[in-house]
Design an enzyme around this catalytic site. Sequence first.
Site: not given
Ligand code: UD1
Length: 426
Positions: A23, A118
């Site tokens: 990550n 995922c």
């Molecule tokens: C990243 C990591 C993942 C980790 C997560 C939280 C990578 C490739 N993946 O995922 O392994 O589990 O951080 O530490 O690095 N959300 C929205 N809209 C958006 C963006 C996010 O609704 O535009 C929501 C997501 O669905 C989730 C929450 O916000 O429920 C947190 O997501 P986020 O922290 O952005 O995780 P990722 O970057 O997708």
Amino acid sequence: MARFVIQGGRALSGMVDVEGSKNSALPIIAAAGLAARGESRLSNVPRYTDILDLCQILRDLGAEVEWDSDSSLVIRARDLAGSVAPYHLARRLRGSTYVLGLLLARLGRAEVAFPGGCQIGARPVDFHIRGFQALGAETRLEHGIIHARAERLRGTKLYIDRASFGTTINLMIAASLAEGTTVLENAAMEPEVVDLATYLNAMGARVRGAGTGIIRIDGVREPTGTVHEVIPDRLEAGTLLLAGAVTRGDVTVRGVIPEHLRTVLLKLEQAGAQVEEGAETVRVRMPGRPQAVDIETRPHPGFPTDLQPQMVSLLALADGVAVVQETVFENRFGYTQELARLGANITVERDTAIVRGVAELTGAPVEAHDIRGGAALVLAGLAAQGVTEVTGAAHIDRGYHGLERKLAGLGAAIERQEEVGDLLPV
Ligand code: UD1
């Protein structure tokens, strides 16, 4: 599809080296594309399939991306020209969204297929898109492709919903080339955010406050490729330590930053483990049956959602009842249905799993559907009596490299089989 075949019931023990962080490496590889001058030499890059896929996306966009050694990448992005990240690659990994930030900043336009990754929740990209719009970009979604345009991004102040990790990363990348200053409020505080800031600053960008909830980025015109070592993978390290604990063994991970694992180690201690931290090592011994402990996942520095499934495998064998609340992703308990095949007693209601510990799990065929849920099944298989066959190993390969070799080095009876056939004892 490849699968793991595990003869369970052996306590793991010994020392194991960890890879670099996926990550962290994904954002840094994308950010390497910001530099029109020089080359970046990135070390401690893990060969997970998500990383290989992002490298291919950058190559398709005109960058030179070569492996210099087993874990060292050289990236030259002078000729970055294309603006399209194709569906067949982007759909495979969430990290492909970072290409939007990169292309928008560097070329002023981007067309990136809606990202994959995922299946652990809806995972929209609305926060990312709103952030790009705040930086002055026009965006639209058409036929599954996100189109974004901006002559030059302009720095601004913006609040990130839910301290989203990916949004923080993407906006840091984009804002590095923007005109003026960007302030990100409610920014994610993960160690991987700090690692990206370190790399961006070494490239000549000006990022302050990474690791706190407020990050300030002064845009620069011409960052230069540079040398950087990716931080250790706290999630792989945590998985290996939990593999030791679930088998009531004694495992030491080497090449880690112990502070990054603090919350997990605290929970392991509460569950009855003995924990020893060195400068770059962590040793975890689980002398008897673990005690049930409650878990609530949170953005860093809370308990990481990416270790929740592996922790549940441990709790499935604990003495007592544990309440596990998942607050980051809304659909991250799918793997518990597979754990039930091994005899785990878990009830899921919305964002909460009630784990009633059982004295013993028994081996069975199960299927991995995502990286961490897949790892949890491997861990449960290591502890279960008899043979467990985990199909869908490709999901696990997205976030682990040579997991079976590492576990075998600690004494596990596990092998990878490429062909689907009859269940063979190992
Ligand atoms: C990243 C990591 C993942 C980790 C997560 C939280 C990578 C490739 N993946 O995922 O392994 O589990 O951080 O530490 O690095 N959300 C929205 N809209 C958006 C963006 C996010 O609704 O535009 C929501 C997501 O669905 C989730 C929450 O916000 O429920 C947190 O997501 P986020 O922290 O952005 O995780 P990722 O970057 O997708």
